[in-house]
Write an enzyme that holds these catalytic residues in place. Structure first.
Site, PDB file in Angstrom:
ATOM      1  N   GLY A  46     -16.452 -83.434 -59.122  1.00  4.41           N
ATOM      2  CA  GLY A  46     -15.784 -82.659 -58.084  1.00  4.41           C
ATOM      3  C   GLY A  46     -16.488 -81.334 -57.874  1.00  4.41           C
ATOM      4  O   GLY A  46     -17.161 -80.831 -58.780  1.00  4.41           O
ATOM      5  N   GLN A  51     -17.434 -72.633 -55.358  1.00  6.07           N
ATOM      6  CA  GLN A  51     -18.475 -72.836 -56.363  1.00  6.07           C
ATOM      7  C   GLN A  51     -19.876 -72.772 -55.774  1.00  6.07           C
ATOM      8  O   GLN A  51     -20.860 -72.666 -56.502  1.00  6.07           O
ATOM      9  CB  GLN A  51     -18.289 -74.195 -57.064  1.00  6.07           C
ATOM     10  CG  GLN A  51     -17.035 -74.262 -57.908  1.00  6.07           C
ATOM     11  CD  GLN A  51     -16.951 -75.590 -58.616  1.00  6.07           C
ATOM     12  OE1 GLN A  51     -16.423 -76.556 -58.079  1.00  6.07           O
ATOM     13  NE2 GLN A  51     -17.500 -75.658 -59.830  1.00  6.07           N
ATOM     14  N   CYS A  93     -16.572 -77.612 -66.321  1.00  4.78           N
ATOM     15  CA  CYS A  93     -16.713 -77.186 -64.931  1.00  4.78           C
ATOM     16  C   CYS A  93     -18.159 -76.764 -64.713  1.00  4.78           C
ATOM     17  O   CYS A  93     -18.738 -76.098 -65.572  1.00  4.78           O
ATOM     18  CB  CYS A  93     -15.766 -76.014 -64.670  1.00  4.78           C
ATOM     19  SG  CYS A  93     -15.875 -75.349 -63.000  1.00  4.78           S
ATOM     20  N   LEU A  94     -18.724 -77.149 -63.582  1.00  6.34           N
ATOM     21  CA  LEU A  94     -20.108 -76.788 -63.286  1.00  6.34           C
ATOM     22  C   LEU A  94     -20.278 -75.265 -63.222  1.00  6.34           C
ATOM     23  O   LEU A  94     -21.369 -74.755 -63.394  1.00  6.34           O
ATOM     24  CB  LEU A  94     -20.557 -77.428 -61.966  1.00  6.34           C
ATOM     25  CG  LEU A  94     -20.591 -78.960 -61.962  1.00  6.34           C
ATOM     26  CD1 LEU A  94     -20.884 -79.482 -60.559  1.00  6.34           C
ATOM     27  CD2 LEU A  94     -21.613 -79.494 -62.961  1.00  6.34           C
ATOM     28  N   HIS A 135      -7.884 -79.698 -60.772  1.00 10.75           N
ATOM     29  CA  HIS A 135      -8.963 -78.766 -61.151  1.00 10.75           C
ATOM     30  C   HIS A 135      -9.630 -78.184 -59.896  1.00 10.75           C
ATOM     31  O   HIS A 135      -9.821 -76.973 -59.792  1.00 10.75           O
ATOM     32  CB  HIS A 135      -9.977 -79.524 -62.026  1.00 10.75           C
ATOM     33  CG  HIS A 135     -11.165 -78.725 -62.436  1.00 10.75           C
ATOM     34  ND1 HIS A 135     -11.449 -78.425 -63.759  1.00 10.75           N
ATOM     35  CD2 HIS A 135     -12.160 -78.162 -61.715  1.00 10.75           C
ATOM     36  CE1 HIS A 135     -12.557 -77.699 -63.808  1.00 10.75           C
ATOM     37  NE2 HIS A 135     -13.028 -77.536 -62.582  1.00 10.75           N
ATOM     38  N   GLU A 136      -9.947 -79.058 -58.942  1.00 10.62           N
ATOM     39  CA  GLU A 136     -10.637 -78.590 -57.722  1.00 10.62           C
ATOM     40  C   GLU A 136      -9.714 -77.738 -56.856  1.00 10.62           C
ATOM     41  O   GLU A 136     -10.138 -76.741 -56.277  1.00 10.62           O
ATOM     42  CB  GLU A 136     -11.175 -79.773 -56.913  1.00 10.62           C
ATOM     43  CG  GLU A 136     -12.225 -80.629 -57.636  1.00 10.62           C
ATOM     44  CD  GLU A 136     -13.310 -79.815 -58.321  1.00 10.62           C
ATOM     45  OE1 GLU A 136     -13.717 -78.759 -57.794  1.00 10.62           O
ATOM     46  OE2 GLU A 136     -13.744 -80.226 -59.414  1.00 10.62           O
ATOM     47  N   HIS A 139      -9.565 -74.221 -57.941  1.00  3.55           N
ATOM     48  CA  HIS A 139     -10.701 -73.401 -57.495  1.00  3.55           C
ATOM     49  C   HIS A 139     -10.376 -72.694 -56.175  1.00  3.55           C
ATOM     50  O   HIS A 139     -10.801 -71.563 -55.954  1.00  3.55           O
ATOM     51  CB  HIS A 139     -11.952 -74.266 -57.279  1.00  3.55           C
ATOM     52  CG  HIS A 139     -12.755 -74.521 -58.522  1.00  3.55           C
ATOM     53  ND1 HIS A 139     -13.368 -73.520 -59.239  1.00  3.55           N
ATOM     54  CD2 HIS A 139     -13.073 -75.672 -59.159  1.00  3.55           C
ATOM     55  CE1 HIS A 139     -14.021 -74.048 -60.271  1.00  3.55           C
ATOM     56  NE2 HIS A 139     -13.857 -75.356 -60.250  1.00  3.55           N
TER      57      HIS A 139
HETATM   58 NI    NI Z   1     -14.663 -76.664 -61.664  1.00  4.27          NI
END
Ligand code: NI
Length: 170
Positions: A46, A51, A93-94, A135-136, A139
């Site tokens: 995701g 991000q 998470c990236l 999670h997304e 963000h």
């Molecule tokens: Ni993330």
């Protein structure tokens, strides 16, 4: 290398609430496409617009098994309309390099959003998909999974991360 530069903690773009997408323009479609490509190359399941430096309510998710190929789902202005149960999963998470931690979330969620054609869509997620959606969507509120773990664990990660950044800059 990902096509878009992924912002990492503590970049301030990651803790701002995002703006609604008013219209699905060509720009929004291109951003969604580039985000999907960036997500696959990372790789991740995701990616949310902040991000990659855009404060827009736009996410891309794909929790398919490898043998199912790529099935990116683009969600514009998504919101959770139903949630139930509880589950704990070790998240990463990236935007939070070199860290994972157990996070508690709903076990099942239903999300309403708009797709790239401006049409309403409803996604029901259980298991990994439910976790990924929550999670997304976090963000988009400027929240990282770090905000859902204990203050002690969070401050330990923060310390380690800031030290690493200093070291990298030296
Ligand atoms: Ni993330």
């Amino acid at each position: 290398m990902p096509v878009l530069d992924i912002k990492t903690f503590p970049d301030p773009v990651l803790n701002r609430a995002c703006r609604q997408v008013r219209e699905v323009t060509q720009e929004v479609r291109e951003l969604a496409r580039d985000m999907a490509e960036t997500m696959y190359q990372a790789p991740g399941v995701g990616l949310a617009a902040p991000q990659v430096g855009h404060d827009l309510r736009l996410v891309v998710v794909d929790c398919s098994e490898p043998e199912e190929g790529q099935n990116p789902i683009v969600l514009i202005n998504p919101r959770i309309v139903e949630a139930e149960g509880a589950t704990v999963f070790e998240e990463g998470c990236l935007s939070v390099p070199e860290y994972t931690c157990d996070v508690e979330r709903y076990e099942r969620v239903v999300v309403e959003a708009m797709d790239l054609d401006g049409e309403p869509i409803t996604i029901e997620g259980e298991g990994l998909m439910a976790i990924c959606l929550q999670h997304e969507l976090d963000h988009l509120e400027g929240r990282l999974f770090l905000d859902r773990i204990s203050p002690l664990k969070r401050s330990m990660y923060k310390k380690r991360r800031l030290k690493q950044i200093k070291k990298d800059q030296a």
